[in-house]
Design an enzyme around this catalytic site. Structure first.
Site, PDB file in Angstrom:
ATOM      1  N   GLY A 364      35.624  34.867 -32.120  1.00  0.00           N
ATOM      2  CA  GLY A 364      35.462  34.943 -30.678  1.00  0.00           C
ATOM      3  C   GLY A 364      34.002  35.021 -30.293  1.00  0.00           C
ATOM      4  N   ASP A 365      33.118  34.562 -31.165  1.00  0.00           N
ATOM      5  CA  ASP A 365      31.677  34.707 -30.932  1.00  0.00           C
ATOM      6  C   ASP A 365      31.178  33.551 -30.072  1.00  0.00           C
ATOM      7  OD1 ASP A 365      31.137  37.138 -32.456  1.00  0.00           O
ATOM      8  OD2 ASP A 365      31.880  35.961 -34.120  1.00  0.00           O
ATOM      9  N   THR A 366      31.483  33.686 -28.788  1.00  0.00           N
ATOM     10  CA  THR A 366      31.308  32.620 -27.814  1.00  0.00           C
ATOM     11  C   THR A 366      31.015  33.261 -26.470  1.00  0.00           C
ATOM     12  OG1 THR A 366      32.832  31.153 -29.011  1.00  0.00           O
ATOM     13  CG2 THR A 366      32.588  30.736 -26.666  1.00  0.00           C
ATOM     14  N   VAL A 367      30.407  32.502 -25.550  1.00  0.00           N
ATOM     15  CA  VAL A 367      30.209  33.002 -24.191  1.00  0.00           C
ATOM     16  C   VAL A 367      30.815  32.019 -23.203  1.00  0.00           C
ATOM     17  CG1 VAL A 367      28.117  34.284 -24.768  1.00  0.00           C
ATOM     18  CG2 VAL A 367      27.931  31.930 -23.925  1.00  0.00           C
TER      19      VAL A 367
END
Length: 548
Positions: A364-367
């Site tokens: 989930g390392d997203t913006v």
């Protein structure tokens, strides 16, 4: 076929009884609104709009700030996708800002290194970063400010520094071992071997210099200038797969969104190489069931939607790849006819749920960010490094953390996502947008969360359309997430009796702490009567909404 009419418009004005507590106030405004995955980014976007900029100007400014203040999740070494609503033309455009595999990237190049799978980190996991080219392309077509103007707040935060939040401190601490293995990264993100404490200042002077060079020379600086040569030198030195010519030849791609209807709305998603088809397929399957009658977050409700998600993911994992290299049956996958078949299969399976292989992107390392301006122009944007700190490699002297999207290619020659030179990888990143039947804008929305993105968007939409929640209530409501095999994670706000019923139905249902695993949803909804821009910003991460 069961179809339910959209709830009365006035219901949006009534606080939902389904939400036990709402931790944040509703944030709405008559003129414009922004949300972003960090307060500093939201503030920068709002400032652009107040000074006369439009939605695209604000979106690119926020994207650049996020590249600085959420450095482990996105950056100029990563990819970007955006949906752009042009209010004047009444059209929505999709801009694909994902990069491609290097010209040296073939299954044989990995076999020669004795590898049976693509590494999840290091230079072999790096594909060409596409975000910066997409920023410039969006501004050139729809913006009113220059790329240099859009980068100015990001440069300031990188140069002067910004206060480390508790969330960022914890995230860096969780990746200390990976960071420490790269000298350039460790020098920036570890203070005396430890993560910077909340309230301390994080400065990134090398990144500031790179951003200044891009501001002066445009995106060509990253794709053909001195910065590009520095990136290519690292690849040559460490036998990576990207060449200087790969960087020079990179281009963004303008595409048409894909869409389906859902409870009276047109839901738009991003076409392949992303998993946008999985969102639309889940919506189509969900519409075949009377979800409102089942009750919000009941066992039947979750069981049904999890089953639909797994069917959609089976097809996604079988077909989705770069459409320039593979035949992706998009029309079939998002058709109502196919949804009838899948819903019938779901009913036939009853309490037996299909197992999946572990998801291809559980990260989930997203913006995410979204914006609607005073004229009704809007942007829904997502960008990412993939894993936390991407490939875990920083290009020395530049401050650029390179992403590891190349890790998502397959080495199976029979799979449509098999690695090939200058082929885009499969992506989970898929921003969303909702239009009314007359084509007017209803909402921009999306979330980080890897495989969980379509599930989260579906839940947020249902919370509003079926259960009468405001946008802020909709993003705060307890969520569930299906990921890999039969596992279903549920947040503590979902009753223990529901979890027990899911276990009895064959799910590996476990209560997990509320937090980033369940995404970081954001939405701006245009109220159908008042035209107010109503925001929802997820406290599970650092999302923040501003409206006026």
């Amino acid at each position: 076929m069961i179809r339910r009419a959209l709830l009365p418009l006035t219901l949006l004005l009534v606080p939902s009884l389904l939400v036990a507590q709402q931790g944040r106030p509703d944030v709405s405004g008559a003129t414009a609104a922004v949300t972003a995955s960090h307060p500093l980014a939201a503030a920068a976007g709002a400032d652009v709009l107040r000074r006369g900029g439009n939605a695209v100007d604000a979106a690119i400014t926020m994207a650049a700030v996020l590249a600085v203040v959420r450095p482990h999740m996105n950056g100029i070494g990563g990819d970007n996708f955006m949906l752009i609503h042009d209010a004047t033309a009444g059209a929505v455009h999709a801009l694909n800002g994902s990069g491609r595999a290097g010209s040296r990237a073939t299954p044989a190049s990995f076999r020669e290194r004795g590898l049976e799978a693509i590494p999840s980190s290091g230079v072999l996991s790096v594909s060409v970063p596409g975000a910066v080219r997409a920023w410039e392309d969006a501004l050139r077509r729809f913006g009113t400010i220059s790329l240099a103007d859009a980068l100015a707040p990001a440069i300031r935060h990188a140069e002067r520094g910004f206060a480390v939040s508790t969330r960022l401190s914890l995230d860096i601490d969780g990746e200390r071992a990976r960071i420490a293995r790269d000298t350039a990264m460790a020098r920036v993100f570890l203070h005396g071997g430890s993560a910077p404490a909340p309230g301390t200042v994080l400065r990134q002077p090398e990144l500031a210099r790179t951003l200044r060079a891009i501001a002066a020379g445009g995106a060509d600086e990253l794709y053909g200038g001195a910065t590009a040569r520095t990136v290519a030198a690292l690849m040559d030195r460490e036998q990576g797969l990207i060449t200087l010519d790969d960087l020079r030849s990179h281009r963004s791609t303008w595409q048409e969104p894909i869409e389906t209807s859902y409870h009276g709305l047109r839901i738009l998603a991003f076409p392949p190489n992303t998993q946008g088809v999985a969102l639309l397929a889940q919506l189509n399957i969900a519409e075949r069931f009377d979800l409102r009658a089942m009750g919000h977050n009941s066992a039947d409700y979750i069981h049904t939607l999890v089953g639909g998600a797994r069917l959609a993911y089976e097809d996604r994992d079988r077909y989705v790849a770069d459409p320039e290299f593979a035949d992706v049956p998009v029309a079939r996958l998002i058709s109502k006819e196919y949804a009838r078949e899948r819903a019938a299969l779901l009913r036939a399976r009853g309490r037996v749920t299909p197992e999946l292989e572990e998801g291809r992107d559980g990260s989930g390392d997203t913006v995410f960010l979204c914006v609607i301006d005073a004229d009704g122009n809007a942007v829904s944007m997502i960008q990412s490094l993939f894993a936390a700190f991407g490939s875990a490699r920083m290009v020395p002297g530049t401050g650029i953390v390179l992403h590891n999207r190349g890790a998502l290619y397959s080495l199976d020659a029979t799979h449509p996502n098999v690695v090939a030179p200058r082929k885009r990888p499969y992506h989970t990143l898929s921003p969303s947008m909702a239009l009314r039947a007359d084509g007017s804008l209803h909402a921009v929305l999306g979330t980080p969360g890897g495989d969980g993105q379509p599930q989260t968007v579906l839940q947020v939409l249902n919370n509003i359309l079926l259960f009468g929640m405001t946008p802020q209530q909709a993003v705060e409501a307890p969520r569930w997430r299906s990921s890999g095999t039969n596992r279903v994670a549920v947040e503590p706000g979902i009753a223990d009796s529901v979890r027990a019923a899911l276990v009895a139905a064959g799910h590996d249902a476990r209560t997990a702490p509320a937090g980033a695993e369940f995404g970081g949803a954001q939405i701006i909804l245009v109220h159908p009567e008042s035209r107010m821009r109503m925001t929802g910003a997820d406290p599970r991460r650092e999302a923040y909404g501003i409206a006026w």
